[in-house]
Design an enzyme around this catalytic site. Structure first.
Site, PDB file in Angstrom:
ATOM      1  N   GLU A 172       6.130 -38.542   8.445  1.00 31.45           N
ATOM      2  CA  GLU A 172       5.253 -37.515   7.860  1.00 31.45           C
ATOM      3  C   GLU A 172       5.389 -36.166   8.564  1.00 31.45           C
ATOM      4  O   GLU A 172       4.532 -35.296   8.443  1.00 31.45           O
ATOM      5  CB  GLU A 172       3.803 -38.002   7.908  1.00 31.45           C
ATOM      6  CG  GLU A 172       3.561 -39.270   7.117  1.00 31.45           C
ATOM      7  CD  GLU A 172       3.285 -39.022   5.629  1.00 31.45           C
ATOM      8  OE1 GLU A 172       2.535 -38.098   5.295  1.00 31.45           O
ATOM      9  OE2 GLU A 172       3.845 -39.779   4.798  1.00 31.45           O
ATOM     10  N   HIS A 245      -3.458 -38.432   9.222  1.00 31.17           N
ATOM     11  CA  HIS A 245      -2.415 -37.879  10.094  1.00 31.17           C
ATOM     12  C   HIS A 245      -3.027 -37.605  11.473  1.00 31.17           C
ATOM     13  O   HIS A 245      -4.229 -37.337  11.590  1.00 31.17           O
ATOM     14  CB  HIS A 245      -1.888 -36.545   9.547  1.00 31.17           C
ATOM     15  CG  HIS A 245      -1.024 -36.661   8.325  1.00 31.17           C
ATOM     16  ND1 HIS A 245      -1.141 -35.818   7.242  1.00 31.17           N
ATOM     17  CD2 HIS A 245      -0.033 -37.521   8.013  1.00 31.17           C
ATOM     18  CE1 HIS A 245      -0.245 -36.146   6.324  1.00 31.17           C
ATOM     19  NE2 HIS A 245       0.440 -37.180   6.770  1.00 31.17           N
ATOM     20  N   CYS A 363      -2.580 -27.995   8.622  1.00 33.34           N
ATOM     21  CA  CYS A 363      -1.716 -28.696   7.651  1.00 33.34           C
ATOM     22  C   CYS A 363      -0.864 -27.721   6.869  1.00 33.34           C
ATOM     23  O   CYS A 363       0.197 -28.071   6.368  1.00 33.34           O
ATOM     24  CB  CYS A 363      -2.541 -29.465   6.624  1.00 33.34           C
ATOM     25  SG  CYS A 363      -3.663 -30.666   7.300  1.00 33.34           S
TER      26      CYS A 363
HETATM   27  O1  SUG Z   1      -0.520 -35.778   2.152  1.00 35.11           O
HETATM   28  N1  SUG Z   1      -2.994 -34.203   0.221  1.00 35.11           N
HETATM   29  C1  SUG Z   1      -2.095 -34.151   1.349  1.00 35.11           C
HETATM   30  C2  SUG Z   1      -2.744 -33.439   2.508  1.00 35.11           C
HETATM   31  C3  SUG Z   1      -1.782 -33.235   3.641  1.00 35.11           C
HETATM   32  C4  SUG Z   1      -2.468 -32.796   4.886  1.00 35.11           C
HETATM   33  N2  SUG Z   1      -1.510 -32.597   5.910  1.00 35.11           N
HETATM   34  C5  SUG Z   1      -1.730 -32.753   7.234  1.00 35.11           C
HETATM   35  N3  SUG Z   1      -2.745 -33.428   7.691  1.00 35.11           N
HETATM   36  N4  SUG Z   1      -0.848 -32.281   8.037  1.00 35.11           N
HETATM   37  C6  SUG Z   1      -1.677 -35.578   1.754  1.00 35.11           C
HETATM   38  O2  SUG Z   1      -2.516 -36.468   1.685  1.00 35.11           O
HETATM   39  C7  SUG Z   1      -3.592 -34.679  -2.081  1.00 35.11           C
HETATM   40  C8  SUG Z   1      -3.055 -34.205  -3.413  1.00 35.11           C
HETATM   41  C9  SUG Z   1      -3.943 -34.590  -4.562  1.00 35.11           C
HETATM   42  O3  SUG Z   1      -4.646 -35.597  -4.469  1.00 35.11           O
HETATM   43  O4  SUG Z   1      -3.898 -33.886  -5.603  1.00 35.11           O
HETATM   44  C10 SUG Z   1      -2.552 -34.579  -0.984  1.00 35.11           C
HETATM   45  O5  SUG Z   1      -1.394 -34.825  -1.203  1.00 35.11           O
END
Ligand code: SUG
Length: 442
Positions: A172, A245, A363
């Site tokens: 990730e 994460h 993020c």
């Molecule tokens: O991968 N949300 C992302 C958020 C990423 C956050 N990144 C870090 N913590 N670095 C994920 O879960 C949700 C999209 C939606 O449901 O429409 C989403 O992909």
């Protein structure tokens, strides 16, 4: 050496589809109409704020969505309009929503980075994340590789392909990586949530995304060996409470580490090992559960704040505006600034469109430490300044819708609007052809 923050820009299909199990905000807001224009303008405002604080700010472009290349690989055929219509008809739009996610905006998940001062060959190494845990994110890797290879095309950089995509090497990106440094040297934390080949007790409710095997491979690829690499396990209890994460509960830069006690299993031992390696210069701000309940840490995202290096070497903390309200989280942030830590400024930024999908300030950016010579050898016009800011605001206002529902996603005109917008964006950013739909893209 200076951190350059590469922020992702939400694409024209930004919405709330509830695609990430274990990401509580995304699940809670599933089905709400999106506002891509507001999301993109919030992101630009964030870049403006960081830039005004003295951060070296840069931008990564969004990806074409809905992803018709993926739909065609899955057997949908005919004209673009037919592919979209048939994909939408299959399951009430669930697949179409999945391939329409603007999730590449969370660039902390785009890649893992090692600065040139830490690598054996003296080059900056970036490994594109395969994001294989979540289908909507796994389809980012191909285009992320093309974009990063274009921007980091100089021989000073090495952009590695994603790790082989599978359950075993689920990666990730930088969201699970923290680099700390004192005069004793640098230590990299390559955190992980589950191990496939070794025995380790993982979470029982929500999925753990990063594997131990992927984290080891990244350290190997980047030449971060021996006692410069630590491999702490994310606390399964934290993951089950929504910390999907590592960067949901921990952040660090230079000699400063700020974390919740549920970030890592056996957090005391992790901190002790860091102190042994990095010495007394290391400053750790630890929040116990008695100080910040885990549920508040996960919903208000104080540990997903962004640390910005100021000109005098001190740090500013840029927290999501959700963390501004009075309460335990705000008290903790005020304590970090008041105590003798390297942090002496606290700012709040409104990234609510991203927060609804579980994405806070940290993020939204990929932090890449670069020397001055490396910074000037970046390709394209990706470094953020006032002129680029103005052009991008105009570009968003011209191309983005302010409301996005399933009806918009099934409208073939939306797809076409997106291609026109991205084609224009690659010209603004002087990146040439980077997308598959641009005929000479590599
Ligand atoms: O991968 N949300 C992302 C958020 C990423 C956050 N990144 C870090 N913590 N670095 C994920 O879960 C949700 C999209 C939606 O449901 O429409 C989403 O992909």
């Amino acid at each position: 050496m200076r951190v350059v923050c590469f922020d992702g820009l939400p694409g024209p299909t930004h919405g709330h589809a509830g695609l990430s199990a274990g990401n509580l905000a995304a699940t809670r807001h599933a089905g709400e109409p999106g506002n891509p224009r507001a999301a993109a303008l919030q992101s630009l405002a964030k870049m403006r704020l960081l830039s005004s604080l003295g951060a070296a700010q840069a931008i990564l472009p969004p990806q074409p969505r809905p992803d018709l290349f993926t739909l065609r690989r899955l057997g949908y055929s005919g004209s673009d309009a037919e592919v979209i219509r048939d994909a939408c008809g299959t399951d009430d739009g669930a697949l179409l929503r999945t391939v329409s996610s603007a999730s590449a905006m969370w660039t902390a998940n785009a890649a893992t980075v090692a600065p040139s001062c830490d690598t054996a060959d003296g080059r900056v190494h970036l490994t594109v994340a395969n994001l294989s845990s979540m289908f909507h994110r796994s389809i980012e890797a191909h285009t992320t590789l093309a974009i990063l290879r274009r921007i980091f095309s100089d021989p000073r950089f090495v952009v590695h392909e994603p790790l082989p995509g599978s359950d075993l090497f689920s990666d990730e990106g930088a969201a699970n990586h923290i680099r700390l440094q004192t005069s004793r040297g640098a230590v990299h934390l390559f955190a992980w949530g589950r191990a496939v080949l070794e025995a380790a007790v993982g979470p029982s409710v929500h999925p753990a995304r990063q594997t131990r095997e992927a984290s080891s491979a990244l350290a190997r690829l980047h030449g971060i060996t021996g006692d410069r690499a630590l491999f702490p396990q994310q606390d399964p209890f934290g993951i089950d409470a929504g910390a999907f994460h590592t960067d949901v509960l921990a952040l660090g830069l230079g000699r400063f580490l700020m974390l919740h006690e549920r970030a890592f299993l056996d957090v005391e031992r992790v901190i002790e090992t860091l102190r042994e390696k990095l010495g007394g210069e290391l400053v750790v701000s630890l929040a116990r559960e008695s100080e910040i309940p885990l549920a508040d840490a996960v919903s208000l995202y104080p540990f997903n704040s962004e640390l910005v290096e100021l000109d005098d070497g001190r740090l500013a903390l840029v927290a999501p505006s959700e963390a501004e309200q009075p309460g335990p989280v705000r008290r903790f942030l005020d304590r970090v600034v008041a105590e003798p830590t390297p942090v002496d400024q606290l700012h709040f930024v409104d990234v609510s469109s991203s927060m609804k999908n579980g994405g806070g300030p940290a993020c939204l950016r990929l932090a890449v430490s670069l020397t001055e010579a490396e910074r000037v050898s970046l390709s394209g016009r990706v470094l953020f300044d006032a002129a680029l800011d103005r052009e991008l605001v105009r570009w968003v206002e011209k191309h983005y819708r302010d409301q996005l529902t399933l009806d918009d996603l099934r409208d073939p005109a939306l797809h076409q609007e997106g291609l026109t917008a991205l084609d224009e964006l690659t010209q603004i950013l002087e990146l040439g052809s980077i997308y598959e739909f641009q005929s000479d893209a590599t």
